[in-house]
Scaffold this active site. Sequence first.
Site, PDB file in Angstrom:
ATOM      1  N   SER A 118      -4.063 -10.269   2.020  1.00  0.00           N
ATOM      2  CA  SER A 118      -2.963  -9.845   1.142  1.00  0.00           C
ATOM      3  C   SER A 118      -2.214  -8.653   1.711  1.00  0.00           C
ATOM      4  O   SER A 118      -2.816  -7.708   2.241  1.00  0.00           O
ATOM      5  CB  SER A 118      -3.514  -9.475  -0.234  1.00  0.00           C
ATOM      6  OG  SER A 118      -2.517  -8.802  -0.988  1.00  0.00           O
ATOM      7  N   SER A 119      -0.909  -8.673   1.523  1.00  0.00           N
ATOM      8  CA  SER A 119      -0.052  -7.550   1.903  1.00  0.00           C
ATOM      9  C   SER A 119      -0.399  -6.281   1.142  1.00  0.00           C
ATOM     10  O   SER A 119      -0.028  -5.185   1.553  1.00  0.00           O
ATOM     11  CB  SER A 119       1.404  -7.913   1.613  1.00  0.00           C
ATOM     12  OG  SER A 119       1.592  -8.077   0.209  1.00  0.00           O
ATOM     13  N   TYR A 142      -7.753  -4.719  -6.424  1.00  0.00           N
ATOM     14  CA  TYR A 142      -7.440  -6.001  -5.777  1.00  0.00           C
ATOM     15  C   TYR A 142      -7.267  -5.816  -4.270  1.00  0.00           C
ATOM     16  O   TYR A 142      -7.810  -6.584  -3.460  1.00  0.00           O
ATOM     17  CB  TYR A 142      -6.167  -6.586  -6.394  1.00  0.00           C
ATOM     18  CG  TYR A 142      -5.641  -7.803  -5.674  1.00  0.00           C
ATOM     19  CD1 TYR A 142      -6.339  -9.006  -5.709  1.00  0.00           C
ATOM     20  CD2 TYR A 142      -4.457  -7.754  -4.941  1.00  0.00           C
ATOM     21  CE1 TYR A 142      -5.868 -10.127  -5.037  1.00  0.00           C
ATOM     22  CE2 TYR A 142      -3.973  -8.865  -4.270  1.00  0.00           C
ATOM     23  CZ  TYR A 142      -4.680 -10.047  -4.323  1.00  0.00           C
ATOM     24  OH  TYR A 142      -4.211 -11.152  -3.658  1.00  0.00           O
ATOM     25  N   VAL A 186       5.399 -13.091 -10.195  1.00  0.00           N
ATOM     26  CA  VAL A 186       6.645 -12.820 -10.927  1.00  0.00           C
ATOM     27  C   VAL A 186       7.619 -13.995 -10.886  1.00  0.00           C
ATOM     28  O   VAL A 186       8.289 -14.281 -11.887  1.00  0.00           O
ATOM     29  CB  VAL A 186       7.299 -11.518 -10.413  1.00  0.00           C
ATOM     30  CG1 VAL A 186       7.777 -11.648  -8.965  1.00  0.00           C
ATOM     31  CG2 VAL A 186       8.444 -11.093 -11.308  1.00  0.00           C
ATOM     32  N   ASP A 274       1.552  -0.591  -8.863  1.00  0.00           N
ATOM     33  CA  ASP A 274       2.639  -1.369  -8.261  1.00  0.00           C
ATOM     34  C   ASP A 274       3.148  -0.678  -6.997  1.00  0.00           C
ATOM     35  O   ASP A 274       3.262   0.548  -6.956  1.00  0.00           O
ATOM     36  CB  ASP A 274       3.785  -1.496  -9.273  1.00  0.00           C
ATOM     37  CG  ASP A 274       4.538  -2.802  -9.132  1.00  0.00           C
ATOM     38  OD1 ASP A 274       3.945  -3.776  -8.617  1.00  0.00           O
ATOM     39  OD2 ASP A 274       5.714  -2.860  -9.524  1.00  0.00           O
TER      40      ASP A 274
HETATM   41  C1  UD2 Z   1       0.487  -8.571  -4.763  1.00  0.00           C
HETATM   42  C2  UD2 Z   1       0.667  -8.630  -3.246  1.00  0.00           C
HETATM   43  C3  UD2 Z   1       0.834 -10.087  -2.804  1.00  0.00           C
HETATM   44  C4  UD2 Z   1      -0.290 -10.965  -3.330  1.00  0.00           C
HETATM   45  C5  UD2 Z   1      -0.314 -10.819  -4.834  1.00  0.00           C
HETATM   46  C6  UD2 Z   1      -1.422 -11.646  -5.478  1.00  0.00           C
HETATM   47  C7  UD2 Z   1       1.876  -6.541  -2.777  1.00  0.00           C
HETATM   48  C8  UD2 Z   1       3.146  -5.925  -2.327  1.00  0.00           C
HETATM   49  N1  UD2 Z   1       1.868  -7.884  -2.869  1.00  0.00           N
HETATM   50  O1  UD2 Z   1       1.687  -9.011  -5.337  1.00  0.00           O
HETATM   51  O2  UD2 Z   1       0.901 -10.162  -1.389  1.00  0.00           O
HETATM   52  O3  UD2 Z   1      -1.515 -10.596  -2.742  1.00  0.00           O
HETATM   53  O4  UD2 Z   1      -0.545  -9.439  -5.187  1.00  0.00           O
HETATM   54  O5  UD2 Z   1      -1.265 -11.594  -6.849  1.00  0.00           O
HETATM   55  O6  UD2 Z   1       0.894  -5.872  -3.028  1.00  0.00           O
HETATM   56  N2  UD2 Z   1       6.882  -8.041 -12.239  1.00  0.00           N
HETATM   57  C9  UD2 Z   1       7.868  -7.924 -13.206  1.00  0.00           C
HETATM   58  N3  UD2 Z   1       7.796  -8.732 -14.310  1.00  0.00           N
HETATM   59  C10 UD2 Z   1       6.788  -9.636 -14.488  1.00  0.00           C
HETATM   60  C11 UD2 Z   1       5.784  -9.742 -13.483  1.00  0.00           C
HETATM   61  C12 UD2 Z   1       5.863  -8.923 -12.378  1.00  0.00           C
HETATM   62  O7  UD2 Z   1       8.781  -7.122 -13.088  1.00  0.00           O
HETATM   63  O8  UD2 Z   1       6.787 -10.341 -15.514  1.00  0.00           O
HETATM   64  C13 UD2 Z   1       6.997  -7.200 -11.021  1.00  0.00           C
HETATM   65  C14 UD2 Z   1       5.765  -6.412 -10.675  1.00  0.00           C
HETATM   66  O9  UD2 Z   1       5.724  -5.187 -11.358  1.00  0.00           O
HETATM   67  C15 UD2 Z   1       5.973  -6.241  -9.158  1.00  0.00           C
HETATM   68  C16 UD2 Z   1       6.696  -7.523  -8.741  1.00  0.00           C
HETATM   69  O10 UD2 Z   1       7.241  -8.073  -9.931  1.00  0.00           O
HETATM   70  O11 UD2 Z   1       6.803  -5.133  -8.899  1.00  0.00           O
HETATM   71  C17 UD2 Z   1       5.783  -8.548  -8.110  1.00  0.00           C
HETATM   72  O12 UD2 Z   1       4.646  -8.694  -8.950  1.00  0.00           O
HETATM   73  P1  UD2 Z   1       3.588  -9.867  -8.710  1.00  0.00           P
HETATM   74  O13 UD2 Z   1       2.515  -9.707  -9.723  1.00  0.00           O
HETATM   75  O14 UD2 Z   1       4.288 -11.163  -8.610  1.00  0.00           O
HETATM   76  O15 UD2 Z   1       3.037  -9.589  -7.245  1.00  0.00           O
HETATM   77  P2  UD2 Z   1       2.517  -8.236  -6.475  1.00  0.00           P
HETATM   78  O16 UD2 Z   1       3.687  -7.620  -5.787  1.00  0.00           O
HETATM   79  O17 UD2 Z   1       1.635  -7.432  -7.314  1.00  0.00           O
END
Ligand code: UD2
Length: 311
Positions: A118-119, A142, A186, A274
């Site tokens: 994961s990134s 995580y 997201v 985040d």
């Molecule tokens: C992390 C990892 C990704 C992967 C993933 C597994 C990073 C940068 N990326 O993703 O590679 O491992 O975890 O789950 O660490 N958000 C909203 N509204 C929503 C849901 C999410 O605004 O209803 C935002 C959230 O706050 C974030 C972005 O969307 O800023 C992406 O969220 P995510 O849960 O899709 O993924 P992320 O970046 O935690």
Amino acid sequence: MPKYLVTGAAGFIGRSIAVALLARGESVRGVDSFITGKHANLVGLEAMEFVEGDLADPAVCARVCAGVEIVFHEAALASVPRSVADPASTNRNCIDATLNLLVAAKDAGVRRVVYAGSSSIYGETPTLPKHEEMLPAPITPYAVAKLAGEHYLSAFSRVYGMENVTLRYFNVFGPYQDPTSHYSGVLAIFCRKMLAGEQPTIHGDGEQSRDFTYIDNVVTANLLAAAAPAGKVAGRAMNLATGSAVSLNQTFDLLCGLTGYRGKPAYGEQRSGDIKHSLADIHLAQELLGYTPTVDFAEGLRRTVEWYRGQ
Ligand code: UD2
């Protein structure tokens, strides 16, 4: 005996890898515990031998590794906020499960495990793009769990001669990603809501950016990682992404065009743990695997919206 094992085969990424292997005529075994996997994701995978089981149980790991040559290890509790709410479950389903799987794989003579990294392991380091020579700096349970898995893979390469490879996924999206949980990715959540005319919530100011990677690129890279010469990839970890990033606000605008949603997003609290910006340098995967992304973000998003529309 199947040549390939896919863990998390009833999940979004595992399913997609299994489909590609079956299409090539390969023999495949899949395992899933259905903690986050879905029975519906197994439709179309009838040619795969399927085992329901939990990798936190070493006996399950021994059973599913028997006779296998290559493992694609996709099973995980893939969510940052879920790990913040319940770090022990993330530890169990990511770290314990990965270690058990590796021990069983080694004992069964598995040649190579290709692991869903994961990134998130890069944390909040300001350097962009993120490249593999950077020191990992996980800021959530995580990310710690995903990084521990990577280290186990490379240690098992070093001390047991396995050819393990980690692909550090950057925000994978596409058809079959579960949109129904508030721990979902997201884009899955936004596609479902906006197609239904429901208002999506952006956590924070929406200026956070991600290197969103369409699933077909991930499948391609996994197949390349399974076939790459051991001398190049054994014990290595590399980014798997597109090398370009978009903000959530830009993504929302694109989705308005694709879904026909006419409202505004709601803006809520920034999520704990985040990361603000995430963008990958993908040169190492290009060099070691011959990987180049074939589906860009705009095309991937279009295909994804069409798929959710059909659901
Ligand atoms: C992390 C990892 C990704 C992967 C993933 C597994 C990073 C940068 N990326 O993703 O590679 O491992 O975890 O789950 O660490 N958000 C909203 N509204 C929503 C849901 C999410 O605004 O209803 C935002 C959230 O706050 C974030 C972005 O969307 O800023 C992406 O969220 P995510 O849960 O899709 O993924 P992320 O970046 O935690």
